[in-house]
Scaffold this active site. Structure first.
Site, mmCIF file in Angstrom:
data_model
loop_
_atom_site.group_PDB
_atom_site.id
_atom_site.type_symbol
_atom_site.label_atom_id
_atom_site.label_comp_id
_atom_site.label_asym_id
_atom_site.label_seq_id
_atom_site.Cartn_x
_atom_site.Cartn_y
_atom_site.Cartn_z
ATOM 1 N N LEU A 170 0.895 -1.422 -0.111
ATOM 2 C CA LEU A 170 -0.055 -0.058 -0.133
ATOM 3 C C LEU A 170 0.977 1.086 0.064
ATOM 4 C CD1 LEU A 170 -2.620 -1.023 2.757
ATOM 5 C CD2 LEU A 170 -3.049 -1.051 0.196
ATOM 6 N N GLY A 205 7.712 3.189 3.676
ATOM 7 C CA GLY A 205 8.277 4.117 4.731
ATOM 8 C C GLY A 205 9.859 3.998 4.844
ATOM 9 N N GLY A 209 10.475 0.532 5.940
ATOM 10 C CA GLY A 209 9.721 -0.692 5.530
ATOM 11 C C GLY A 209 8.592 -0.369 4.931
ATOM 12 N N CYS A 210 7.747 -1.342 4.316
ATOM 13 C CA CYS A 210 6.514 -1.242 3.581
ATOM 14 C C CYS A 210 5.318 -1.357 4.538
ATOM 15 C CB CYS A 210 6.482 -2.294 2.477
ATOM 16 S SG CYS A 210 8.163 -2.042 1.269
ATOM 17 N N LYS A 237 2.172 -2.875 8.722
ATOM 18 C CA LYS A 237 3.347 -2.160 8.578
ATOM 19 C C LYS A 237 4.552 -3.213 9.049
ATOM 20 C CE LYS A 237 4.451 2.231 9.743
ATOM 21 N NZ LYS A 237 4.590 3.198 10.459
ATOM 22 N N ASP A 273 6.192 14.432 12.625
ATOM 23 C CA ASP A 273 6.247 13.796 11.295
ATOM 24 C C ASP A 273 5.037 14.066 10.558
ATOM 25 O OD1 ASP A 273 7.833 13.110 8.981
ATOM 26 O OD2 ASP A 273 7.515 10.947 9.424
#
Length: 423
Positions: A131, A134, A137-138, A153, A250
């Site tokens: 999706l 980051g 990771g993904c 995540k 962030d």
């Protein structure tokens, strides 16, 4: 010397008379039975005192017991997962996978889910299920039982930064709940791989909606204002209702996720820190270029006004449809603030820079108001920026009631039919 006739008999107390009437051992007229009477009084007083002490003790115990129960209920409710509290969708699978609790830091616990179940639900972390991506990771789409879809995540590596972000996010999200903050469903640790499971947001991130293939075509003016209002509400909760207050650190369009109804929720809390507990020596400078407040970038000064600055950048993205930083050449970039600021304060020029998708769908007065809020939020001096609560109250009147604001939309009646005069 003394007038004996003036000396009268001692007066008898009404209470003593009443006691004499009901006690055969007490005579109303004199000294007979006085000793036994005193003993009875002492006994009665002692018994009454003891009874009062017992009643008081039982009352205190009852109050303490009720408070203890209420606190326990509040604590369980506060740290529960999305299946309780403010959750809008039931997650029946949580009970099945909640085999034990794992505390990563003092006072926090999260539902631990089986790694093999999550691996299978993501088709072994297939690229087709990604999706987003980051720093560590993904994020994958996972399908659990009963066709329930979630987001997973996957954080790789054993670096201190990766571990710290995982622990921070799990700790924070397992202890807070809010309609505009992503819900944590669980987590898993397997060797060097760490997984965090969230509710699935069907419309992806705000960044994808604005800067992806659709170029913001799905986001009307009213929807954009609703998203801004949702983000402000999430930040207000972090800044004003969490103890200690939390700085997201962030905030950006890729960390603002949208559900099927375009309700916005803040996500990615790996860099979040408690307000007042940080300084330049123990907090690593982090953030995303274009969203980082100048005082944090230059001096390491981090406050809730840093989040307000980032919110101002997101608001400019919603207004202008532009990225926070755009490349002018391979070696030169321009920030959205530098480019837009001269035009944001000029009412004659402002409509010319608004995202063409929404230019004909708004009230110009509302456009000027939102632009003014954005200008205040991105002021270089933190003290000139408003509190997020002030921003929130400025946006509420600009959002339709059905989208969470107070604006009443006036629907224009269709023109009445006027028959043509006959010749």
């Amino acid at each position: 010397m003394y007038n004996l006739s003036s000396i009268t008999a001692p007066q008898i107390s009404p209470v003593y008379s009443s006691m004499a009437a009901f006690s055969p051992g007490i005579e109303a007229g004199g000294k007979h039975g006085m000793g036994s009477n005193k003993k009875l009084l002492v006994a009665l007083i002692a018994a009454s005192t003891a009874m009062g002490a017992i009643i008081l003790f039982l009352l205190c115990f009852w109050v303490y017991h009720r408070k203890h129960i209420n606190k326990s209920k509040e604590k369980r409710s506060h740290s529960s997962d999305v299946a309780k509290g403010l959750a809008l969708v039931p997650f029946p699978f949580l009970g099945k996978y909640n085999t034990f609790k794992t505390s990563y830091r003092k006072g926090s616990a999260a539902t631990t889910m089986d790694y093999n179940v999550l691996e299978s639900a993501t088709n072994n972390f297939s690229e087709s299920e990604i999706l987003g991506m980051g720093g560590f990771g993904c994020v994958y789409k996972a399908k659990l039982e009963e066709n329930l879809c979630v987001a997973v995540k996957r954080l790789e590596g054993r670096t201190s930064d990766a571990i710290k972000e995982f622990e921070t996010e799990v700790e924070l999200l397992s202890n807070i709940q809010h309609p505009n903050i992503i819900s944590l469903l669980g987590c898993s640790v397997h060797a060097e791989t760490r997984l965090i499971v969230y509710e699935l947001m069907q419309n992806g991130s705000l960044e994808t909606q604005l800067h992806g293939p659709s170029r913001g075509s799905a986001l009307t003016w009213n929807l954009r204002m609703k998203i801004a209002l949702d983000v402000a509400r999430g930040l207000e909760y972090l800044h004003d209702y969490c103890h200690p207050p939390i700085i997201h650190r962030d905030l950006k369009s890729s960390n603002i996720l949208l559900d099927s109804n375009f309700n916005a929720k803040l996500s990615d809390f790996g860099l979040a820190v408690p307000d007042g507990a940080q300084n330049r020596n123990n907090v690593k400078l982090s953030g995303t270029l274009g969203y980082v407040a100048p005082e944090y970038l230059l001096d390491g000064k981090l406050t809730d006004k840093s989040d307000v600055y980032a919110f101002g950048i997101v608001l400019l993205e919603l207004l202008l449809g532009r990225k926070p930083v755009e490349k002018l050449s391979p070696s030169q970039c321009q920030s959205i603030v530098t480019w837009a600021m001269p035009q944001l304060t000029d009412r004659s020029r402002l409509p010319n820079i608004v995202d063409p998708v929404i230019i004909n769908t708004m009230d110009l007065k509302h456009l000027y108001q939102v632009a003014a809020v954005a200008v205040l939020c991105v002021q270089p001096e933190p003290s000139y920026r408003p509190l997020i609560t002030d921003v929130l109250h400025s946006l509420i009147p600009l959002v339709p009631m059905e989208l969470g604001g107070t604006l009443r939309l006036v629907k224009l009646a269709p023109p009445a039919f006027i028959p043509k005069p006959s010749n």
